[in-house]
Design an enzyme around this catalytic site. Structure first.
Site, PDB file in Angstrom:
ATOM      1  N   GLN A   1       3.896   5.345  14.365  1.00  0.00           N
ATOM      2  CA  GLN A   1       3.838   3.993  14.919  1.00  0.00           C
ATOM      3  C   GLN A   1       5.119   3.577  15.625  1.00  0.00           C
ATOM      4  OE1 GLN A   1       2.151   2.444  10.949  1.00  0.00           O
ATOM      5  NE2 GLN A   1       1.346   1.031  12.478  1.00  0.00           N
TER       6      GLN A   1
ATOM      7  N   ARG B   1      11.659   1.538   4.282  1.00  0.00           N
ATOM      8  CA  ARG B   1      10.537   2.448   4.029  1.00  0.00           C
ATOM      9  C   ARG B   1      10.074   3.001   5.359  1.00  0.00           C
ATOM     10  NH1 ARG B   1       4.558   1.428   3.458  1.00  0.00           N
ATOM     11  NH2 ARG B   1       3.781   3.454   2.751  1.00  0.00           N
TER      12      ARG B   1
ATOM     13  N   HIS C   1       1.886   9.591   6.211  1.00  0.00           N
ATOM     14  CA  HIS C   1       1.379   8.282   6.643  1.00  0.00           C
ATOM     15  C   HIS C   1       0.427   8.525   7.807  1.00  0.00           C
ATOM     16  CE1 HIS C   1       2.251   3.716   6.765  1.00  0.00           C
ATOM     17  NE2 HIS C   1       1.276   3.939   7.631  1.00  0.00           N
TER      18      HIS C   1
ATOM     19  N   ASN D   1       0.407   7.435   2.061  1.00  0.00           N
ATOM     20  CA  ASN D   1       0.185   6.028   2.374  1.00  0.00           C
ATOM     21  C   ASN D   1      -1.325   5.777   2.524  1.00  0.00           C
ATOM     22  OD1 ASN D   1       1.223   3.274   3.384  1.00  0.00           O
ATOM     23  ND2 ASN D   1      -0.298   3.881   4.898  1.00  0.00           N
ATOM     24  N   GLU D   2      -1.855   4.890   1.718  1.00  0.00           N
ATOM     25  CA  GLU D   2      -3.206   4.344   1.878  1.00  0.00           C
ATOM     26  C   GLU D   2      -4.271   5.420   2.108  1.00  0.00           C
ATOM     27  OE1 GLU D   2      -2.813   1.518   5.049  1.00  0.00           O
ATOM     28  OE2 GLU D   2      -1.779   0.072   3.804  1.00  0.00           O
TER      29      GLU D   2
ATOM     30  N   ASN E   1       0.114  -2.153  -0.950  1.00  0.00           N
ATOM     31  CA  ASN E   1       0.124  -2.814   0.360  1.00  0.00           C
ATOM     32  C   ASN E   1      -0.920  -3.923   0.316  1.00  0.00           C
ATOM     33  OD1 ASN E   1       1.898  -0.824   0.998  1.00  0.00           O
ATOM     34  ND2 ASN E   1       0.590   0.259   2.452  1.00  0.00           N
TER      35      ASN E   1
ATOM     36  N   GLU F   1      -0.260  -0.260  16.449  1.00  0.00           N
ATOM     37  CA  GLU F   1      -1.171  -0.627  15.365  1.00  0.00           C
ATOM     38  C   GLU F   1      -2.447   0.203  15.452  1.00  0.00           C
ATOM     39  OE1 GLU F   1      -0.739  -2.094  12.628  1.00  0.00           O
ATOM     40  OE2 GLU F   1      -2.854  -2.068  12.010  1.00  0.00           O
TER      41      GLU F   1
HETATM   42  O1  AZF Z   1      -2.397  -2.883   9.535  1.00  0.00           O
HETATM   43  C1  AZF Z   1      -1.051  -3.085   9.229  1.00  0.00           C
HETATM   44  C2  AZF Z   1      -0.519  -1.879   8.461  1.00  0.00           C
HETATM   45  N1  AZF Z   1      -1.346  -1.642   7.286  1.00  0.00           N
HETATM   46  N2  AZF Z   1      -0.930  -0.565   6.465  1.00  0.00           N
HETATM   47  C3  AZF Z   1      -0.661   0.699   7.181  1.00  0.00           C
HETATM   48  C4  AZF Z   1       0.157   0.484   8.442  1.00  0.00           C
HETATM   49  O2  AZF Z   1       0.290   1.711   9.143  1.00  0.00           O
HETATM   50  C5  AZF Z   1      -0.479  -0.601   9.298  1.00  0.00           C
HETATM   51  O3  AZF Z   1       0.252  -0.792  10.504  1.00  0.00           O
END
Ligand code: AZF
Ligand code: CA
Length: 447
Positions: free
Chosen positions: A23, A80, A124, A168-169, A294, A408
């Protein structure tokens, strides 16, 4: 009305901001780096809303010293970020690219010189394209590919990184990348999704085991959580809420904290839900040191049988405030979520590893960017975080998403979350009012 009473966070509470490699870095193929699946995906026609890609982003790969100086200006205690796997291993496995490691060594040295604690996420979302072409996370070997990658980072960078996160997520990788096809690799498969989730968690556990062998510091898992509410008191909407809760909030945490997946998942996936080996489920229980949460919003759900799992849809709330992402501003959901984690999973140490909001910010004027809605969003959520601490949650820190306006994902560059505005035509950074607000919060260790 905003409560005007002042609040103080515990001594030693850690204040940071967060980004991720694809990103912000740009230069995806520089100095021997291999392409990631996000490099491949973002170059597909119509994959990204504004046609954006991560080719330049915030040019952080080259401007990282300027950005560390910005972090100092904000008084950040921690930063982070994530490591781009394909900079380190251009083919995802085997040959190491020394220049890739060198970039992260330079970044880490600047951070440590600035007295900023690095918090590094291993994965990520940007999987090396070479591994995607071997099936990616749907390939059971992916867990071993990840463990080998993790081992290299712990060995090469471990002495400079006190806080690590494996993934991540993982939910977003599964939901957006394999159920709805809007993230890399753009698949829609009820058969792949459960295995992708499972292999991600196997990878997490093997990564933790690699860390135990030769890591230093602490390691955790970062998950996105979103409290679910029912649109009506009817049984169908209550069931929809429960399915949505199992699908988004319990799937991964039950896996790694309880060693089992919610029954609702087998029910909603039906014949697409695999039988998982007991040995796998035992592996998933590999203990780790902290949970990264998050938090952005809540959702209010009603029954939607025609939709894929969880057969639910969210309902817009009359009179509520929404961000540019279409996410309801709902700070009390943060307190509720933190309490739920404490009670269900045995009171683990928690960091809020992301919290923030996308609003349509005005362009910089006289060196200022007025973003009052983001200031209020942060104020409300910091109050909610403090309330959770008052209720006994072991909350150890908070990372604002994001340090910089950035890419994003499928929405491109139009959705801006930064405490610092980036003018992508000039790469000029301007600290927003919310950045100065956050600097004062850090200085006071409270509001
Ligand atoms: O949508 C906002 C954020 N959400 N969590 C993961 C990130 O990579 C996103 O930009
Ligand atoms: Ca503390």
């Amino acid at each position: 009305m905003t409560d005007s009473s002042s609040i103080r966070f515990p001594d030693g509470f850690l204040w940071g901001a967060a980004t991720s490699a694809y990103q912000v870095e740009g230069s995806p193929l520089a100095d021997g780096a291999g392409p990631s699946n996000w490099h491949h995906f973002s170059h597909q026609p119509d994959a990204i809303a504004d046609g954006g890609t991560g080719d330049v982003a915030c040019d952080h790969y080259r401007r990282y010293e300027e950005d560390v100086a910005l972090m100092r200006q904000l008084g950040l205690q921690a930063y982070r970020f994530s490591v781009s796997w394909s900079r380190i291993l251009p083919e995802g496995r085997g040959r190491i690219n020394p220049a890739g490691l060198d970039f992260y060594r330079r970044l880490l040295d600047r951070l440590l010189e600035a007295g900023i604690q690095p918090c590094a996420t291993l994965f990520h979302w940007d999987l090396p394209q070479a591994l995607q072409e071997q099936g990616g996370w749907a390939n059971r070997d992916s867990a071993n590919w990840f463990a080998d990658y993790a081992h290299i980072l712990f060995r090469e960078l471990g002495d400079k990184v006190p806080l690590w996160a494996t993934l991540n997520e993982p939910w977003v990788v599964v939901n957006d990348g394999y159920m709805h096809g809007v993230h890399a690799p753009g698949h829609r498969s009820l058969d792949e999704a459960p295995w992708v989730a499972h292999n991600l968690l196997r990878a997490h556990a093997l990564g933790v085991q690699a860390f135990r062998a030769d890591g230093q510091g602490q390691i955790g898992l970062v998950v996105n959580l979103e409290p679910k509410y029912a649109a009506s008191v009817g049984p169908d909407d209550a069931a929809a809420m429960s399915r949505a809760h199992a699908y988004m909030n319990r799937w991964f945490l039950d896996g790694v904290m309880l060693g089992s997946y919610p029954d609702e998942l087998a029910e909603m996936f039906g014949q697409h839900w695999p039988r998982f080996d007991l040995a796998d489920m035992a592996l998933l229980l590999e203990p780790f040191d902290f949970l990264g949460i998050n938090y952005y919003t809540r959702s209010v759900n009603r029954d939607a049988p025609q939709n894929p799992p969880p057969h639910a849809e969210s309902v817009r709330q009359e009179g509520a405030e929404y961000t540019e992402m279409g996410w309801e501003v709902f700070p009390e959901g943060l307190t509720r979520t933190l309490q739920w984690v404490k009670q269900r999973y045995g009171d683990p140490p928690i960091y809020i590893t992301e919290n923030g909001a996308a609003f349509a910010d005005p362009p910089a004027h006289n060196g200022r960017v007025a973003d009052p809605r983001r200031v209020e969003y942060l104020r409300g959520h910091l109050r909610a975080a403090h309330e959770a601490i008052r209720l006994g949650v072991n909350l150890k820190g908070y990372f604002a998403w994001s340090l910089l306006d950035n890419f994003e994902w499928s929405l491109g560059y139009a959705k801006t979350f930064g405490l610092v505005q980036v003018d992508f035509s000039s790469q000029r950074r301007t600290i927003k009012d919310s950045g100065y607000f956050y600097r004062d919060v850090i200085a006071r260790n409270g509001l």
